[in-house]
Design an enzyme around this catalytic site. Structure first.
Site, mmCIF file in Angstrom:
data_model
loop_
_atom_site.group_PDB
_atom_site.id
_atom_site.type_symbol
_atom_site.label_atom_id
_atom_site.label_comp_id
_atom_site.label_asym_id
_atom_site.label_seq_id
_atom_site.Cartn_x
_atom_site.Cartn_y
_atom_site.Cartn_z
ATOM 1 N N SER A 139 0.642 -1.065 -0.048
ATOM 2 C CA SER A 139 -0.450 0.167 0.161
ATOM 3 C C SER A 139 1.049 1.421 0.099
ATOM 4 O O SER A 139 1.744 1.525 -0.490
ATOM 5 C CB SER A 139 -1.181 -0.002 1.849
ATOM 6 N N TYR A 153 -4.683 8.437 -6.541
ATOM 7 C CA TYR A 153 -3.646 7.106 -5.463
ATOM 8 C C TYR A 153 -4.060 7.000 -4.734
ATOM 9 O O TYR A 153 -3.986 6.045 -3.929
ATOM 10 C CB TYR A 153 -2.141 8.285 -5.603
ATOM 11 N N LYS A 157 -4.487 2.970 -2.241
ATOM 12 C CA LYS A 157 -4.534 2.749 -1.632
ATOM 13 C C LYS A 157 -4.359 2.149 -0.321
ATOM 14 O O LYS A 157 -4.336 1.421 0.315
ATOM 15 C CB LYS A 157 -2.774 3.061 -1.559
HETATM 16 N N1 LIG Z 1 8.504 5.418 -4.420
HETATM 17 C C1 LIG Z 1 7.608 4.987 -3.258
HETATM 18 O O1 LIG Z 1 7.705 6.529 -2.323
HETATM 19 C C2 LIG Z 1 6.406 4.500 -2.891
HETATM 20 C C3 LIG Z 1 5.994 5.191 -1.209
HETATM 21 C C4 LIG Z 1 4.526 4.193 -1.448
HETATM 22 C C5 LIG Z 1 4.280 2.793 -1.930
HETATM 23 N N2 LIG Z 1 4.645 2.700 -2.876
HETATM 24 C C6 LIG Z 1 4.516 1.354 -3.565
HETATM 25 O O2 LIG Z 1 5.088 0.888 -3.992
HETATM 26 C C7 LIG Z 1 5.157 0.157 -5.225
HETATM 27 C C8 LIG Z 1 6.454 -0.288 -5.929
HETATM 28 O O3 LIG Z 1 6.380 1.041 -5.990
HETATM 29 P P1 LIG Z 1 7.999 1.684 -6.821
HETATM 30 O O4 LIG Z 1 8.707 3.123 -5.997
HETATM 31 O O5 LIG Z 1 9.474 -0.039 -7.268
HETATM 32 O O6 LIG Z 1 7.800 1.544 -8.299
HETATM 33 P P2 LIG Z 1 8.400 1.389 -10.022
HETATM 34 O O7 LIG Z 1 9.870 2.773 -9.003
HETATM 35 O O8 LIG Z 1 7.928 2.820 -10.795
HETATM 36 O O9 LIG Z 1 8.304 0.262 -10.390
HETATM 37 C C9 LIG Z 1 7.158 -0.059 -10.316
HETATM 38 C C10 LIG Z 1 6.702 -1.258 -10.998
HETATM 39 O O10 LIG Z 1 5.880 -1.432 -11.351
HETATM 40 C C11 LIG Z 1 5.887 -2.351 -12.220
HETATM 41 N N3 LIG Z 1 4.446 -2.226 -12.761
HETATM 42 C C12 LIG Z 1 4.083 -0.677 -12.919
HETATM 43 N N4 LIG Z 1 2.655 -1.010 -13.516
HETATM 44 C C13 LIG Z 1 2.782 -1.840 -14.029
HETATM 45 C C14 LIG Z 1 1.350 -3.040 -14.633
HETATM 46 N N5 LIG Z 1 0.335 -2.163 -14.930
HETATM 47 N N6 LIG Z 1 1.431 -4.019 -14.542
HETATM 48 C C15 LIG Z 1 2.696 -5.033 -14.473
HETATM 49 N N7 LIG Z 1 4.324 -3.771 -13.995
HETATM 50 C C16 LIG Z 1 4.042 -2.718 -13.236
HETATM 51 C C17 LIG Z 1 7.275 -1.813 -13.073
HETATM 52 O O11 LIG Z 1 7.610 -2.084 -14.572
HETATM 53 P P3 LIG Z 1 7.163 -1.773 -16.369
HETATM 54 O O12 LIG Z 1 6.711 -0.235 -15.991
HETATM 55 O O13 LIG Z 1 7.789 -2.545 -16.647
HETATM 56 O O14 LIG Z 1 5.991 -2.436 -15.733
HETATM 57 C C18 LIG Z 1 7.729 -1.923 -12.223
HETATM 58 O O15 LIG Z 1 8.977 -2.617 -11.983
HETATM 59 C C19 LIG Z 1 3.768 0.476 -6.078
HETATM 60 O O16 LIG Z 1 3.035 -0.470 -5.653
HETATM 61 C C20 LIG Z 1 4.116 1.656 -5.693
HETATM 62 O O17 LIG Z 1 2.319 3.037 -5.149
HETATM 63 C C21 LIG Z 1 5.808 3.488 -3.680
#
Ligand SMILES: NC(=O)c1ccc[n+]([C@@H]2O[C@H](COP(=O)([O-])OP(=O)(O)OC[C@H]3O[C@@H](n4cnc5c(N)ncnc54)[C@H](OP(=O)(O)O)[C@@H]3O)[C@@H](O)[C@H]2O)c1
Length: 262
Positions: A139, A153, A157
């Protein structure tokens, strides 16, 4: 939970937190991963980056039911069961509601929430075949406390948080532990267009998440003591948090104006 030799299915394992989770799991004795992402190149990099792991790489979009079915069928054919499902894939598009495109609204909901629910549904028969299974849903701190300009968003979440809670209780008589992770701002490709500083590292978030899985925690809430206090205030005294939002309004607007990773 003992992670040694477990088979792990992770969405969005080709970047950011998902990739850091794979590295952390390898350090705990996991060798077998099934990963879904949209970019074939990013997926293929995993095999060269983690040479001591075996990958089932499925190019696809979690928002497409046919891709979810393809993923689950592929995994069923190769493994017959799944031990841990990590619903991590996610996207973000922020700003004033009127300025978020209709397409970004629909896609955030479909990728962050609908896809996660459908994959969980389709993967459940395989998780039930495991001797000791787990579901980890990623989340966000925004799933507990909504901030202005993160309306869509934050809604997805919060949906993940509630879905997790319901499933944890629905699966209470199954041998499937359901947990949720609530990261705060984390330094990943998703955050490149945000103007947020002092972020957690993806490695640290992964370490805490996997520690939580091993210890069968139900919620891994990152952001320290202050975050826990804020969650309490938000629940019991929401108007106090509204005042905070008023004070930080322009700063939130500035930080979210161009934040988009879809
Ligand atoms: N970074 C933050 O600050 C943060 C904070 C709180 C929560 N989160 C959550 O943590 C999770 C991971 O985030 P992250 O920061 O690691 O994001 P990220 O760096 O943008 O990586 C996202 C990953 O998900 C894949 N992806 C995105 N859309 C997709 C789809 N429709 N189908 C299949 N794969 C998909 C991307 O690959 P492709 O683009 O090749 O599909 C990539 O491997 C997310 O749920 C995000 O909401 C992140």
């Amino acid at each position: 939970m003992n992670l040694k030799n477990k088979k792990v299915l992770v969405t969005g394992g080709s970047a950011g937190i998902g990739k850091a989770l794979i590295a952390e799991l390898i350090s705990k004795g996991v060798h077998d991963f099934a990963v879904m992402g949209r970019s074939k190149e990013k997926l293929e990099d995993l095999s060269s980056e983690f040479k001591n792991a075996n990958f089932i790489l499925v190019q696809g979009d979690v928002a497409q039911l046919s891709d979810i079915v393809k993923l689950v069928e592929t995994v069923e054919k190769k493994w017959g069961s799944v031990d841990v499902l990590i619903n991590n894939a996610g996207v973000i598009s922020t700003g004033e509601l009127g300025r978020i495109s209709d397409e970004d609204i629909v896609n955030q909901i479909n990728i962050n929430l609908t896809g996660l629910i459908l994959l969980t549904k389709k993967a459940l028969p395989l998780l039930r075949k495991s001797e000791e299974a787990g579901i980890m849903n990623i989340s966000s701190g925004l799933g507990y406390i909504a901030k202005p300009f993160y309306s869509v968003y934050a809604a997805t979440k919060a949906g993940v948080r509630h879905f997790s809670e319901a499933m944890r209780r629905e699966l209470i008589f199954d041998n499937i532990h359901v947990m949720t992770v609530f990261p705060t701002a984390t330094d990943t490709p998703m955050m490149i267009t945000s103007k947020i500083e002092n972020m957690d590292s993806a490695e640290w978030v992964a370490q805490k998440s996997i520690e939580g899985l091993i210890n069968k925690e139900i919620n891994v809430i990152l952001g320290g003591e202050q975050r826990l206090k804020d969650i309490d205030t938000n629940f019991n005294h929401p108007l106090e948090m509204d005042e905070k939002a008023k004070e930080l309004y322009e700063s939130y607007r500035e930080k979210t104006e161009h934040h988009r990773a879809m």
